[in-house]
Design a protein around this motif. Structure first.
Motif, PDB file in Angstrom:
ATOM      1  N   LYS A  49       0.841  -1.209   0.000  1.00  0.00           N
ATOM      2  CA  LYS A  49       0.000   0.000   0.000  1.00  0.00           C
ATOM      3  C   LYS A  49       0.873   1.255   0.000  1.00  0.00           C
ATOM      4  N   SER A  52       2.443   1.645  -3.312  1.00  0.00           N
ATOM      5  CA  SER A  52       1.442   2.067  -4.282  1.00  0.00           C
ATOM      6  C   SER A  52       1.140   3.557  -4.142  1.00  0.00           C
ATOM      7  N   ASP A  53       0.999   4.045  -2.882  1.00  0.00           N
ATOM      8  CA  ASP A  53       0.750   5.469  -2.648  1.00  0.00           C
ATOM      9  C   ASP A  53       1.909   6.317  -3.142  1.00  0.00           C
ATOM     10  N   GLU A  54       3.124   5.817  -2.859  1.00  0.00           N
ATOM     11  CA  GLU A  54       4.308   6.546  -3.308  1.00  0.00           C
ATOM     12  C   GLU A  54       4.365   6.610  -4.833  1.00  0.00           C
ATOM     13  N   VAL A  56       1.778   6.477  -6.846  1.00  0.00           N
ATOM     14  CA  VAL A  56       0.717   7.379  -7.291  1.00  0.00           C
ATOM     15  C   VAL A  56       1.172   8.836  -7.177  1.00  0.00           C
ATOM     16  N   ASN A  57       1.778   9.180  -6.000  1.00  0.00           N
ATOM     17  CA  ASN A  57       2.254  10.549  -5.791  1.00  0.00           C
ATOM     18  C   ASN A  57       3.375  10.907  -6.768  1.00  0.00           C
ATOM     19  N   ASN A  59       3.892   9.552  -9.660  1.00  0.00           N
ATOM     20  CA  ASN A  59       3.296   9.659 -10.987  1.00  0.00           C
ATOM     21  C   ASN A  59       2.579  11.000 -11.163  1.00  0.00           C
ATOM     22  N   LYS A  60       1.912  11.439 -10.086  1.00  0.00           N
ATOM     23  CA  LYS A  60       1.211  12.718 -10.123  1.00  0.00           C
ATOM     24  C   LYS A  60       2.192  13.869 -10.321  1.00  0.00           C
ATOM     25  N   LYS A  63       3.557  13.856 -13.790  1.00  0.00           N
ATOM     26  CA  LYS A  63       2.554  14.372 -14.721  1.00  0.00           C
ATOM     27  C   LYS A  63       2.500  15.898 -14.660  1.00  0.00           C
TER      28      LYS A  63
END
Length: 345
Positions: A49, A52-54, A56-57, A59-60, A63
């Motif tokens: 988890k 995954s959060d890391e 996502v961040n 990737n954000k 972007k």
């Protein structure tokens, strides 16, 4: 005991065997294994988890960074286009960063070259302006000298021959002297016009009510004309010489336009937050719309009035332009004219 293990034990091992110490130790060991596995599974879940959060961040952020870079590149493209630089069409709506870096370097060198050429041209222009300014002063001096001589000679002739000169001859002499005055005003106007944007700008507080009141006293105002000056005229930071020329020419223009027995000239101001809007209103002959732009050109005038040189309003326009202001008028033939001057605060 672990619920899953307990269920399996009760299902497959008889109750009487459960009393055996060896089996009991074995089951306890199995239970500990279950607990360890479950703990490790939970740890793995937590780790996954967090990862995954890391991701996502991360990737954000990537972007956002990519969008920011795209925005910068698009802005650079717009800058190049606005500068009329030779920019190739973007392929697939994307820039190649290596190409862009090389292109910026090349254009920077071109801009440096153009800037140096501009400096050379400005120095050349400054030198030519100085020559023209010196020439204007020289011509002014050389032209005024014979005018003063002619004026003096005419006055001597009139004084020495009072009894011999009849009224018709005196009238012609006065006409000559009036033309001499006009010529003198024309020379002064040309000199002022040629040096407006070359004079050193001396900025300090100017009370425009006092300035315009002084101008009113200096000018020859016919008795049939009244001038009303608003006490709301502000104190501004400007150059007194230029402001005096501006208002003096506008007031003189208004005086020249009045040809009735009860002439009236109003001078006031409107506060438009970022600008002062000054107005000079008269009830003179008015100006037809087709002449509203023509009158601001040098030597352009609407009649053969000997008091007009055709330079006054062109001087006003040049002063207004010098201050990045705006001048325009509203007029009706036979009713009057209002000149508006917008000056930045």
């Amino acid at each position: 005991m672990n619920s899953i293990l307990k269920r399996q034990v009760e299902k497959y091992i008889p109750k009487e065997l459960m009393q055996d110490d060896v089996l009991s130790d074995f089951l306890n060991a199995v239970e500990r294994t279950y607990d360890n596995s479950e703990d490790q599974f939970k740890i793995s879940q937590r780790a996954m988890k967090i990862s995954s959060d890391e991701l996502v961040n991360a990737n954000k952020k990537l972007k956002e960074k990519a969008l920011g870079q795209e925005k910068i590149l698009n802005n650079l493209y717009l800058v190049f286009a606005s500068l009329n630089l030779n920019v190739p069409t973007k392929e697939n709506e994307e820039f190649d960063l290596v190409w862009l870096s090389a292109f910026i370097e090349k254009q920077s060198k071109e801009l440096i070259k153009i800037h140096r050429q501009k400096e050379v041209l400005l120095k050349s222009l400054e030198s030519k302006n100085q020559v023209l300014s010196d020439y204007a002063h020289m011509v002014s001096h050389d032209l005024k000298s014979p005018l003063r001589s002619i004026n003096s000679l005419l006055n001597w002739i009139i004084e020495d021959n009072q009894e011999l000169i009849d009224s018709n001859c005196k009238e012609k002499f006065l006409l000559i002297m009036k033309n001499l005055e006009k010529m003198d005003g024309l020379i002064n106007g040309i000199l002022n016009y040629s040096t407006i944007d070359q004079k050193i700008l001396v900025t300090y507080k100017i009370d425009l009510f006092e300035l315009v009141s002084e101008i009113k006293q200096i000018l020859l105002i016919p008795e049939q004309i009244t001038i009303e000056i608003s006490k709301n005229l502000p104190v501004i930071l400007s150059d007194k010489s230029r402001m005096q020329q501006l208002f003096q020419n506008l007031i003189q223009n208004a005086v020249n336009s009045v040809d009735i027995d009860s002439g009236k000239i109003e001078i006031g101001v409107e506060d438009n937050i970022k600008t002062w809007r000054f107005f000079i209103k008269d009830n003179g002959v008015g100006i037809s719309p087709q002449h509203h732009k023509k009158i601001f050109k040098i030597f352009e005038k609407l009649d053969n009035n000997l008091d007009s040189t055709g330079i006054g309003l062109s001087i006003v326009k040049k002063i207004v332009d010098y201050y990045n202001g705006k001048i325009f008028l509203e007029s009706e033939l036979g009713v009057g004219t209002t000149f508006y001057v917008d000056l930045p605060k």
